[in-house]
Write a protein that holds these residues in place. Structure first.
Motif, PDB file in Angstrom:
ATOM      1  N   ILE A  14       0.961  -0.941  -0.098  1.00  0.00           N
ATOM      2  CA  ILE A  14       0.009   0.025   0.201  1.00  0.00           C
ATOM      3  C   ILE A  14       0.795   1.220   0.031  1.00  0.00           C
ATOM      4  CG2 ILE A  14      -1.661   1.308   1.089  1.00  0.00           C
ATOM      5  CD1 ILE A  14      -2.845  -1.531   2.355  1.00  0.00           C
ATOM      6  N   ILE A  15       0.390   2.237  -0.726  1.00  0.00           N
ATOM      7  CA  ILE A  15       1.235   3.515  -0.851  1.00  0.00           C
ATOM      8  C   ILE A  15       0.554   4.540  -0.105  1.00  0.00           C
ATOM      9  CG2 ILE A  15       1.933   5.480  -2.361  1.00  0.00           C
ATOM     10  CD1 ILE A  15       2.127   3.408  -4.534  1.00  0.00           C
ATOM     11  N   TYR A  16       1.206   5.040   0.910  1.00  0.00           N
ATOM     12  CA  TYR A  16       0.657   5.808   2.123  1.00  0.00           C
ATOM     13  C   TYR A  16       1.220   7.434   1.759  1.00  0.00           C
ATOM     14  CZ  TYR A  16      -0.196   1.567   4.411  1.00  0.00           C
ATOM     15  OH  TYR A  16      -0.976   0.198   4.764  1.00  0.00           O
ATOM     16  N   ASP A  17       0.332   8.537   2.046  1.00  0.00           N
ATOM     17  CA  ASP A  17       0.649   9.803   2.274  1.00  0.00           C
ATOM     18  C   ASP A  17       1.568   9.953   3.629  1.00  0.00           C
ATOM     19  OD1 ASP A  17      -0.693  10.370  -0.280  1.00  0.00           O
ATOM     20  OD2 ASP A  17      -2.535  10.992   0.943  1.00  0.00           O
ATOM     21  N   ASP A  76       6.164  12.673  -4.368  1.00  0.00           N
ATOM     22  CA  ASP A  76       4.758  13.297  -3.767  1.00  0.00           C
ATOM     23  C   ASP A  76       4.720  12.984  -2.523  1.00  0.00           C
ATOM     24  OD1 ASP A  76       4.508  10.296  -4.084  1.00  0.00           O
ATOM     25  OD2 ASP A  76       2.712  10.457  -5.152  1.00  0.00           O
ATOM     26  N   ASN A  77       5.853  12.717  -1.915  1.00  0.00           N
ATOM     27  CA  ASN A  77       5.617  12.623  -0.245  1.00  0.00           C
ATOM     28  C   ASN A  77       4.808  11.168   0.075  1.00  0.00           C
ATOM     29  OD1 ASN A  77       6.463  13.217   2.273  1.00  0.00           O
ATOM     30  ND2 ASN A  77       4.542  14.356   2.661  1.00  0.00           N
ATOM     31  N   THR A  78       5.008  10.097  -0.655  1.00  0.00           N
ATOM     32  CA  THR A  78       4.773   8.956  -0.230  1.00  0.00           C
ATOM     33  C   THR A  78       5.432   7.881  -0.141  1.00  0.00           C
ATOM     34  OG1 THR A  78       4.251   8.249  -2.661  1.00  0.00           O
ATOM     35  CG2 THR A  78       2.416   9.601  -1.577  1.00  0.00           C
ATOM     36  N   ILE A  79       5.028   6.796   0.359  1.00  0.00           N
ATOM     37  CA  ILE A  79       5.915   5.604   0.810  1.00  0.00           C
ATOM     38  C   ILE A  79       5.282   4.300   0.515  1.00  0.00           C
ATOM     39  CG2 ILE A  79       5.592   5.396   3.338  1.00  0.00           C
ATOM     40  CD1 ILE A  79       8.836   4.860   1.568  1.00  0.00           C
ATOM     41  N   LYS A  95      -2.465   2.546  -4.282  1.00  0.00           N
ATOM     42  CA  LYS A  95      -2.324   3.757  -3.221  1.00  0.00           C
ATOM     43  C   LYS A  95      -3.548   4.219  -2.569  1.00  0.00           C
ATOM     44  CE  LYS A  95      -0.505   8.417  -4.275  1.00  0.00           C
ATOM     45  NZ  LYS A  95       0.275   9.251  -5.393  1.00  0.00           N
ATOM     46  N   LEU A  96      -3.446   4.317  -1.326  1.00  0.00           N
ATOM     47  CA  LEU A  96      -4.476   4.831  -0.555  1.00  0.00           C
ATOM     48  C   LEU A  96      -4.223   6.358  -0.034  1.00  0.00           C
ATOM     49  CD1 LEU A  96      -5.565   2.022   2.104  1.00  0.00           C
ATOM     50  CD2 LEU A  96      -6.571   2.530   0.043  1.00  0.00           C
ATOM     51  N   SER A  97      -4.806   7.184  -0.912  1.00  0.00           N
ATOM     52  CA  SER A  97      -4.449   8.565  -0.345  1.00  0.00           C
ATOM     53  C   SER A  97      -5.456   9.087   0.605  1.00  0.00           C
ATOM     54  CB  SER A  97      -4.931   9.386  -1.621  1.00  0.00           C
ATOM     55  OG  SER A  97      -4.173   8.955  -2.529  1.00  0.00           O
ATOM     56  N   ASN A  98      -4.670  10.076   1.536  1.00  0.00           N
ATOM     57  CA  ASN A  98      -5.874  10.510   2.741  1.00  0.00           C
ATOM     58  C   ASN A  98      -7.075  11.197   2.519  1.00  0.00           C
ATOM     59  OD1 ASN A  98      -3.695   9.565   4.544  1.00  0.00           O
ATOM     60  ND2 ASN A  98      -2.791  11.395   4.887  1.00  0.00           N
ATOM     61  N   ASN A  99      -7.256  11.651   1.191  1.00  0.00           N
ATOM     62  CA  ASN A  99      -8.536  12.264   0.869  1.00  0.00           C
ATOM     63  C   ASN A  99      -9.504  11.046   0.187  1.00  0.00           C
ATOM     64  OD1 ASN A  99      -7.535  11.292  -1.793  1.00  0.00           O
ATOM     65  ND2 ASN A  99      -7.038  13.212  -2.683  1.00  0.00           N
ATOM     66  N   GLY A 100      -9.129   9.849   0.456  1.00  0.00           N
ATOM     67  CA  GLY A 100     -10.157   8.837   0.228  1.00  0.00           C
ATOM     68  C   GLY A 100      -9.982   8.385  -1.223  1.00  0.00           C
TER      69      GLY A 100
END
Length: 186
Positions: free
Chosen positions: A87-90, A103-106, A174-179
């Motif tokens: 999973i790619i996280y912000d 893009d500041n993800t990991i 990719k699970l972005s914090n904006n959903g």
């Protein structure tokens, strides 16, 4: 297995690179918080450092140390997904800066594999996991397919050369914090 874990942990703590069996393919690993070790992986793989690498953590407790806010959807994915999934996280934190994507993800995976779990627990930190190949070359499906340059380029090779049950890389979402959820690799 204990001796292998002990030797691998000592190598990681010394800033070295290990070659080890993961829950997916054979991986090159290092301490994910050590920028010099991360740099060695990019050099060994002949890979641009703008291409992000994957990290492994032992469990969701360890994940919280490296991701500021874990989306609720991640916990559902852990519960239902049977295949290895990254999973790619912000907003990553406590990791080497050269490991974090532009893009500041990991990208992080919790492997379902006893050796990896024990290694991560004993090391007590995130470990980089990138396929054991030169960038652009085919990912080796078994230990015997690993190129001599890779074998010579690491500081320690974990002596567990049994054939892996899974020989394909993990799925990546990719699970972005904006959903927003985006499938990167099936």
């Amino acid at each position: 297995m204990n001796t292998e874990i002990k030797n691998a942990v000592a190598t990681l703590k010394a800033g070295g690179l290990i070659l080890y069996p993961t829950d997916t393919v054979w991986g090159i690993g290092c301490d994910a918080s050590n920028p010099e070790a991360v740099k060695k992986i990019f050099q060994l793989k002949n890979r641009e450092d703008s291409k992000a690498l994957i990290c492994l953590v032992a469990d969701d407790r360890m994940l919280k140390k490296y991701v500021k806010k874990i989306p609720d959807a991640a916990y559902s994915i852990f519960d239902i997904h049977e295949e290895p999934i990254t999973i790619i996280y912000d907003e990553p934190q406590n990791l080497a800066q050269n490991l974090i994507a532009e893009d500041n993800t990991i990208a992080i995976r919790i492997p379902d594999d006893e050796f990896c779990f024990q290694l991560l627990r004993r090391f007590n930190g995130a470990i980089v996991s990138t396929s054991a190949n030169i960038s652009g070359n085919i990912t080796p499906k078994s230990y015997k397919e690993i190129a001599p340059d890779i074998l010579k380029g690491v500081d320690y090779v974990v002596n567990l050369h049994h054939e892996k049950k899974n020989t394909k890389p993990s799925s990546i979402i990719k699970l972005s914090n904006n959903g927003i959820v985006k499938v990167i690799r099936k």
